[in-house]
Write a protein that holds these residues in place. Sequence first.
Motif, short mmCIF file in Angstrom:
data_model
loop_
_atom_site.label_atom_id
_atom_site.label_comp_id
_atom_site.label_asym_id
_atom_site.label_seq_id
_atom_site.Cartn_x
_atom_site.Cartn_y
_atom_site.Cartn_z
N VAL A 37 1.17 -1.25 0.02
CA VAL A 37 -0.34 -0.16 -0.20
C VAL A 37 1.05 1.30 -0.04
O VAL A 37 0.72 2.18 -0.50
CB VAL A 37 -1.44 0.35 1.47
N LEU A 38 2.06 1.35 0.73
CA LEU A 38 2.84 2.28 0.69
C LEU A 38 3.94 2.51 -0.37
O LEU A 38 3.71 3.72 -0.86
CB LEU A 38 3.51 2.36 1.91
N SER A 39 4.04 1.27 -0.95
CA SER A 39 4.22 1.97 -1.91
C SER A 39 3.81 1.85 -3.39
O SER A 39 4.25 1.79 -4.61
CB SER A 39 5.27 0.46 -2.73
N ALA A 40 2.13 1.73 -4.04
CA ALA A 40 1.07 1.94 -4.17
C ALA A 40 1.31 3.17 -5.72
O ALA A 40 1.90 2.51 -6.92
CB ALA A 40 0.34 1.80 -4.41
N GLU A 41 2.23 3.97 -4.54
CA GLU A 41 2.08 5.27 -5.75
C GLU A 41 3.64 5.26 -6.50
O GLU A 41 3.33 5.94 -7.88
CB GLU A 41 2.36 6.81 -4.80
N GLY A 42 4.37 4.81 -5.83
CA GLY A 42 5.42 4.76 -6.03
C GLY A 42 5.54 4.10 -7.84
O GLY A 42 6.02 4.14 -9.02
N ARG A 43 5.22 2.77 -7.60
CA ARG A 43 4.82 1.28 -8.95
C ARG A 43 4.30 1.75 -10.12
O ARG A 43 4.12 1.67 -11.61
CB ARG A 43 4.53 0.24 -8.26
N LEU A 44 2.82 2.55 -9.37
CA LEU A 44 1.81 3.53 -10.26
C LEU A 44 2.75 4.22 -11.53
O LEU A 44 2.93 4.66 -12.34
CB LEU A 44 0.92 4.01 -10.24
N SER A 45 3.24 4.96 -10.66
CA SER A 45 4.03 6.25 -11.21
C SER A 45 5.16 5.91 -12.51
O SER A 45 5.11 6.04 -13.83
CB SER A 45 5.41 6.78 -10.58
N ALA A 46 5.73 4.69 -12.07
CA ALA A 46 6.84 3.63 -13.12
C ALA A 46 6.31 3.27 -14.07
O ALA A 46 6.47 3.51 -15.35
CB ALA A 46 7.50 2.71 -11.92
N TRP A 47 4.81 2.44 -13.67
CA TRP A 47 3.83 1.99 -14.85
C TRP A 47 4.11 3.15 -15.96
O TRP A 47 4.37 2.82 -17.37
CB TRP A 47 2.90 1.16 -14.58
N ILE A 48 3.28 4.18 -15.14
CA ILE A 48 2.94 5.15 -16.45
C ILE A 48 3.76 5.94 -17.16
O ILE A 48 4.11 6.46 -18.26
CB ILE A 48 2.01 7.01 -15.68
N LEU A 49 4.99 6.39 -16.09
CA LEU A 49 6.58 7.23 -17.25
C LEU A 49 7.50 6.29 -18.08
O LEU A 49 7.83 6.63 -18.93
CB LEU A 49 6.71 7.40 -15.26
N GLY A 50 6.92 4.77 -17.74
CA GLY A 50 7.58 3.65 -18.58
C GLY A 50 6.98 3.29 -20.27
O GLY A 50 7.74 3.49 -20.50
N LEU A 51 6.01 3.11 -19.79
CA LEU A 51 4.34 3.39 -21.24
C LEU A 51 4.18 4.16 -21.79
O LEU A 51 4.03 4.39 -22.66
CB LEU A 51 3.76 2.07 -20.59
#
Length: 325
Positions: free
Chosen positions: A259-273
């Motif tokens: 839960v605490l790292s959800a924002e970072g993982r979502l940002s990584a997917w968006i910025l990568g794709l």
Amino acid sequence: MSPIFYATVVLLFVAVVLAMEGAYIWWNSRHGPVARRVESRIRAISAGAPLDSERLSILKQRLPGDSTPFERALMLLPRVRGIDHFLRQAGMQWSVARLVATCAVIPPVVFSLALFTQAPLLVIAMLALLSASLPVLYVRGRRARRLRQLERQLPEACDMLARALRSGHAFSLAIDMVGTEFAEPMGGEFRTTFDEINYGVSLNEALANLAMRVPIRDLRYFVIAVLIQRETGGNLAEVLDGITVLIRERFKLFDKVRVLSAEGRLSAWILGLLPFIVGTLMMFLNPGFLQVLWQDPMGLKMMVAALSSMAVGVIWMSRVVALRV
């Protein structure tokens, strides 16, 4: 009409019905759900671990005996059995030959479809080569999802084993109860372990094969605890209760970290794709707008620099959000 005609029609109808029923029974015995489940369990047993003497020899001979010559030739190559074991861990009915054939068919299809775009030939060839890894990534994703499901089911399985032991059942019968009454995929793995015990494999080897088929850390702790208890003695039900509490507490901590790292993982997917999605849309909407990137030498340098920076950023963000519990 004569009675012989009516009798012939009735007998012909009965013959057709019996022929259709026989064909269905034959197909169901070879390709039905029960046959697929038996084949899956035989494959799991044969790929569990190397056994000494002639244990499970009949099962191990059936697997290559029913395969095609191409599959038997693949099995002679090094590390191919590891790929088959990888497919079994994913819970898929694919064979190694099917995986290899799929990886070989996809690149020509992608290359043919990409020729309709105005992308450079080098980029199309690179995309076609990269598309060969799509089946492997699909199998890897299925395997990771199945292992996560097995990990989530392990505490309930330990609870059922502990209750069965408190009820007075032997440990092998408790394994049979979990395999019979528990949901997939954990139920299938315990059924395979019980089948190995029935086929003459010792309990220690059957549990070791279970830990090898299901590479989960908590399951290995469970196997080690059971093996130590069999050597030293003690109350196995209490040991299983302790393992269950430990696993559930670790799950709570792991879910909190996710839960605490959800924002970072979502940002990584968006910025990568996002760059690839926008570039693909621009190529279809205005093909000439991006041609300067591969027609001009400076454009090629910019593409190399951008891709290198993106690769470094993706690796860095994956390291940031990859928290081990």
